[in-house]
Design a protein around this motif. Sequence first.
Motif, PDB file in Angstrom:
ATOM      1  N   LEU A   6      71.455   6.524  37.204  1.00 33.34           N
ATOM      2  CA  LEU A   6      71.902   7.484  36.159  1.00 33.34           C
ATOM      3  C   LEU A   6      71.157   8.645  36.445  1.00 33.34           C
ATOM      4  CD1 LEU A   6      69.912   5.776  33.022  1.00 33.34           C
ATOM      5  CD2 LEU A   6      72.220   6.867  33.385  1.00 33.34           C
ATOM      6  N   THR A  21      73.315  14.077  27.716  1.00 32.33           N
ATOM      7  CA  THR A  21      73.545  12.597  27.800  1.00 32.33           C
ATOM      8  C   THR A  21      72.729  11.429  28.394  1.00 32.33           C
ATOM      9  OG1 THR A  21      75.757  13.033  26.244  1.00 32.33           O
ATOM     10  CG2 THR A  21      75.301  10.630  26.779  1.00 32.33           C
ATOM     11  N   GLN A  24      68.950  11.985  28.260  1.00 32.54           N
ATOM     12  CA  GLN A  24      68.552  11.417  27.207  1.00 32.54           C
ATOM     13  C   GLN A  24      68.758   9.982  27.409  1.00 32.54           C
ATOM     14  OE1 GLN A  24      71.298  13.609  24.396  1.00 32.54           O
ATOM     15  NE2 GLN A  24      69.093  13.307  22.884  1.00 32.54           N
ATOM     16  N   ARG A  25      69.452   9.339  27.622  1.00 30.75           N
ATOM     17  CA  ARG A  25      69.851   7.839  28.461  1.00 30.75           C
ATOM     18  C   ARG A  25      68.357   7.737  29.603  1.00 30.75           C
ATOM     19  NH1 ARG A  25      75.973   5.596  30.058  1.00 30.75           N
ATOM     20  NH2 ARG A  25      73.946   3.857  30.469  1.00 30.75           N
TER      21      ARG A  25
END
Length: 400
Positions: A6, A21, A24-25
């Motif tokens: 990530l 996005t 946030q993950r």
Amino acid sequence: ELEPLLLQRIDIVDGEEDRFTLLQRLVALYQENLERPRDAISTCQRILDSDPDHRPTLVTLEALYEERAAWDSLAEVKRQLADSAPDDRERIAHLTSLAKLTEDPLGQHRGAVDLWEEVLGVAPGNLDGLHNLQRILESIESWDDLLLAYERENHLPELAPDRRLELAQRMGRVATDRLDDIYAAQTHWEAARALDSSDKETLTALRAIYRESSQTEALAQVLKDQIDSGNYLEAEQMDTWRELAQVCTETLGQHEEAIESWRQVLSMSPGDPMAFDQLRGLYESQGRWNEAVELHQERLADLEGSEQLDAWMHIGGIQENQLDDVEGAITTYRIVLEEFPEELEASQRLETLYARQEDWESLCIVLLDRADMLSDPIDRVLTLQGLAEVYESRLEQPEN
């Protein structure tokens, strides 16, 4: 394994939305799987650096700070949520939460007051906001501001009558006990009385105010309202009757009401010396002699010795001089001589009354009894001489 992936994708992604996005993950990963709240917080801050009002991130950060009891940081996030709220309902919810946090655990009462004021600026009729504002102002003893807060609620159109009464009484207590403002207190307590004319606390407060400010007519009326309310114990009622009697007697000159009030005191406390003295004075000043005699007669059973003698002689004096009731006076003086045979004044008054009636036989008995009672030889001789004169000149009984 997912974390570095990530992080790598975040660094190379082009679109801002896609980057948010992924961030946030990553926050969710730190928070839910890796249990690394500090990294979750720092990742949230990366989002907010680009979009300070990003609400999903603010909500997540709010939960993280609350879990860690990071109260100052939590307050800042709640402030951002309130400022960026999409509508009044959500803004009020966040301001309410922030106000409670500011009061406890942050302990910033003035700051909490300002926040509740902010809530009321959005929704003036918000009862939760008004009640919390009132509670904090009372706790910090900000009495003038507390009165204003009560007034604001009192002006709400749909307020229940019971709450309106409670507010008027609260304002009365603050004005009386905290601000020592008797005029404001009177206004508030009179407003409470208009809502419930028999409320015990309200009537008691107004009684003290009217007494202190020498508003005697208003005091008399509130005393009557207290009596009529039926909310007082017998001892309290008697005290109220007594004060009403004193006001009517000494200040208002309302003799009939004064007499009725003193009568009530006597009925509740037979033999009460103040009530007796006041009633006697009222009856005699008004020339109500029959009632004065009855009053003295009612009291006789409670008296002994010289006090009883004085009462009988006073009764006889009224019968003789004010009522011209010779027979009544004679009966009274005969009772005196039965109880107090050596009472010379009663004997002398009987002598005068029998002479007025020309009841010489009875007069002789009085003089004979007196002669037997007297110890001074000269007095006995004078009395017997008088008796002899009655026998000789009035009854024509020279042999006696």
